[in-house]
Design a protein around this motif. Structure first.
Motif, PDB file in Angstrom:
ATOM      1  N   PRO A 235     109.572  99.063  67.225  1.00  0.00           N
ATOM      2  CA  PRO A 235     110.819  98.333  67.480  1.00  0.00           C
ATOM      3  C   PRO A 235     110.722  96.894  66.975  1.00  0.00           C
ATOM      4  O   PRO A 235     109.692  96.234  67.144  1.00  0.00           O
ATOM      5  N   VAL A 236     111.798  96.419  66.345  1.00  0.00           N
ATOM      6  CA  VAL A 236     111.839  95.065  65.787  1.00  0.00           C
ATOM      7  C   VAL A 236     113.109  94.375  66.284  1.00  0.00           C
ATOM      8  O   VAL A 236     114.210  94.935  66.174  1.00  0.00           O
ATOM      9  N   LEU A 237     112.950  93.177  66.829  1.00  0.00           N
ATOM     10  CA  LEU A 237     114.087  92.335  67.185  1.00  0.00           C
ATOM     11  C   LEU A 237     114.289  91.329  66.064  1.00  0.00           C
ATOM     12  O   LEU A 237     113.371  90.584  65.715  1.00  0.00           O
ATOM     13  N   ALA A 238     115.482  91.298  65.480  1.00  0.00           N
ATOM     14  CA  ALA A 238     115.805  90.378  64.385  1.00  0.00           C
ATOM     15  C   ALA A 238     116.895  89.421  64.857  1.00  0.00           C
ATOM     16  O   ALA A 238     118.004  89.845  65.167  1.00  0.00           O
ATOM     17  N   THR A 239     116.577  88.122  64.925  1.00  0.00           N
ATOM     18  CA  THR A 239     117.540  87.145  65.440  1.00  0.00           C
ATOM     19  C   THR A 239     117.808  86.056  64.407  1.00  0.00           C
ATOM     20  O   THR A 239     116.975  85.770  63.542  1.00  0.00           O
ATOM     21  N   ASP A 240     118.985  85.452  64.532  1.00  0.00           N
ATOM     22  CA  ASP A 240     119.335  84.320  63.676  1.00  0.00           C
ATOM     23  C   ASP A 240     120.351  83.463  64.409  1.00  0.00           C
ATOM     24  O   ASP A 240     121.147  83.967  65.220  1.00  0.00           O
ATOM     25  N   ILE A 241     120.346  82.178  64.114  1.00  0.00           N
ATOM     26  CA  ILE A 241     121.310  81.260  64.720  1.00  0.00           C
ATOM     27  C   ILE A 241     122.705  81.455  64.130  1.00  0.00           C
ATOM     28  O   ILE A 241     123.715  81.121  64.750  1.00  0.00           O
ATOM     29  N   ASP A 242     122.776  82.034  62.939  1.00  0.00           N
ATOM     30  CA  ASP A 242     124.031  82.199  62.194  1.00  0.00           C
ATOM     31  C   ASP A 242     124.581  83.611  62.378  1.00  0.00           C
ATOM     32  O   ASP A 242     123.932  84.585  61.984  1.00  0.00           O
ATOM     33  N   PRO A 243     125.768  83.755  62.955  1.00  0.00           N
ATOM     34  CA  PRO A 243     126.324  85.098  63.144  1.00  0.00           C
ATOM     35  C   PRO A 243     126.576  85.840  61.836  1.00  0.00           C
ATOM     36  O   PRO A 243     126.532  87.071  61.802  1.00  0.00           O
ATOM     37  N   ILE A 244     126.847  85.110  60.746  1.00  0.00           N
ATOM     38  CA  ILE A 244     127.015  85.764  59.446  1.00  0.00           C
ATOM     39  C   ILE A 244     125.702  86.418  59.033  1.00  0.00           C
ATOM     40  O   ILE A 244     125.677  87.548  58.528  1.00  0.00           O
ATOM     41  N   ALA A 245     124.591  85.709  59.261  1.00  0.00           N
ATOM     42  CA  ALA A 245     123.286  86.259  58.894  1.00  0.00           C
ATOM     43  C   ALA A 245     122.984  87.525  59.676  1.00  0.00           C
ATOM     44  O   ALA A 245     122.503  88.511  59.102  1.00  0.00           O
ATOM     45  N   THR A 246     123.263  87.529  60.976  1.00  0.00           N
ATOM     46  CA  THR A 246     122.953  88.722  61.757  1.00  0.00           C
ATOM     47  C   THR A 246     123.846  89.899  61.348  1.00  0.00           C
ATOM     48  O   THR A 246     123.399  91.050  61.345  1.00  0.00           O
ATOM     49  N   ARG A 247     125.076  89.599  60.948  1.00  0.00           N
ATOM     50  CA  ARG A 247     125.955  90.674  60.459  1.00  0.00           C
ATOM     51  C   ARG A 247     125.417  91.231  59.138  1.00  0.00           C
ATOM     52  O   ARG A 247     125.355  92.458  58.943  1.00  0.00           O
ATOM     53  N   VAL A 248     125.027  90.331  58.236  1.00  0.00           N
ATOM     54  CA  VAL A 248     124.475  90.769  56.952  1.00  0.00           C
ATOM     55  C   VAL A 248     123.184  91.551  57.161  1.00  0.00           C
ATOM     56  O   VAL A 248     122.945  92.579  56.514  1.00  0.00           O
ATOM     57  N   ALA A 249     122.333  91.060  58.077  1.00  0.00           N
ATOM     58  CA  ALA A 249     121.076  91.755  58.352  1.00  0.00           C
ATOM     59  C   ALA A 249     121.336  93.175  58.848  1.00  0.00           C
ATOM     60  O   ALA A 249     120.685  94.130  58.413  1.00  0.00           O
TER      61      ALA A 249
END
Length: 292
Positions: A176-190
């Motif tokens: 399992p991997v948790l991928a986080t970002d401060i930018d909501p655009i980045a998390t959507r793209v990820a």
């Protein structure tokens, strides 16, 4: 997209100092900063701050205060930025990137994948991380080393950007991997890139500034934490990051200029993490540490 670029023409050595100064002054406010080589033979570099038009007077004054004290002869110039997706445009036609067994490629280069490659498909877009930058490639190389040498049961990709590092960890081992970002655009793209790479489960994408999210407690502590951000936030987050690391876990840090590595190492040594190795790529470093 920023409308205006304020920049200083300088040398490679001075650009590293200016980058540190601008990082200190503007990074916490969310401004994009960069250095770029313009002429290798003449040692001409540019250090840039990207802003909106209506901020020009204020930001020019702030930049002058930061730079002129150290470089009194520096001249601040300006360039209007056209309404173009420069991230996509600058990456058009780039060749696939190999880092260890990983091959990061665009959709137009699927035919370059070899039998034993761990292929990650990332097209140019709105989030950072296609493998072409030295920090991303360095992280990929260290991820493979760590996950082959140690037992890793879960991972955190902090500041995930395009999601390339989270995808790499998940493709290497079904953890399992948790991928986080401060930018909501980045998390959507990820999240889109996770699906593009055929991963239906195992990676959770979350928008979270720093460690201010219950997701970290829910998914942690982590055997492997990957943080490809920038030196200053990495230094500030050292206590929190170390606090989410499992006993015997590993940390991979990047987004660090070579000149900044000692400050970063000092911050994490202060958290009782041990330096394992440093990888150098194009003026940037990737640092591997672990908890003995």
């Amino acid at each position: 997209m920023s409308d205006l670029r304020l920049f200083i023409t300088t040398t490679e050595k001075q650009s590293e100092v200016i980058m540190d100064l601008m990082t200190e002054a503007f990074e916490d406010d969310g401004y994009a900063i960069a250095t770029m080589e313009m002429d290798e033979k003449k040692d001409i570099w540019e250090a840039s701050l990207y802003i909106d038009f209506d901020e020009e007077d204020e930001m020019r004054a702030r930049l002058s205060d930061v730079i002129v004290a150290h470089f009194p002869d520096a001249t601040i110039k300006r360039e209007v930025i056209p309404d173009v997706d420069w991230i996509a445009k600058s990456l058009e036609g780039l060749s696939p990137v190999r880092a260890g067994r990983f091959l990061v490629h665009g959709s137009h280069d699927r035919d370059k994948v070899r039998i034993n490659d761990i292929a990650i498909e990332i097209d140019a877009g709105q989030a950072f991380g296609t493998g072409h930058h030295g920090t991303t490639a360095g992280c990929l190389e260290v991820i493979e080393r760590v996950m082959r040498a140690r037992k890793v049961r879960n991972a955190l990709d902090l500041g995930t950007g395009s999601g390339v590092l989270a995808i790499a960890a998940r493709k290497l081992k079904p953890i399992p991997v948790l991928a986080t970002d401060i930018d909501p655009i980045a998390t959507r793209v990820a999240a889109e890139n996770v699906r593009r790479n055929g991963i239906s489960t195992g990676i959770t994408t979350v928008t979270a500034p720093g460690f201010h999210s219950p997701a970290f407690a829910t998914h942690g502590p982590f055997d492997l934490i990957i943080a490809n951000i920038l030196a200053r936030p990495l230094i500030k987050m050292a206590p929190q990051l170390a606090g989410h690391l499992a006993p015997g876990g590993s940390v991979i840090l990047s987004g660090i200029l070579a000149s900044q590595r000692w400050k970063v190492l000092s911050a994490y040594n202060g958290q009782h993490l041990r330096h394992v190795r440093t990888i150098w790529r194009n003026g940037w470093v990737t640092i591997h540490l672990d908890r003995p």
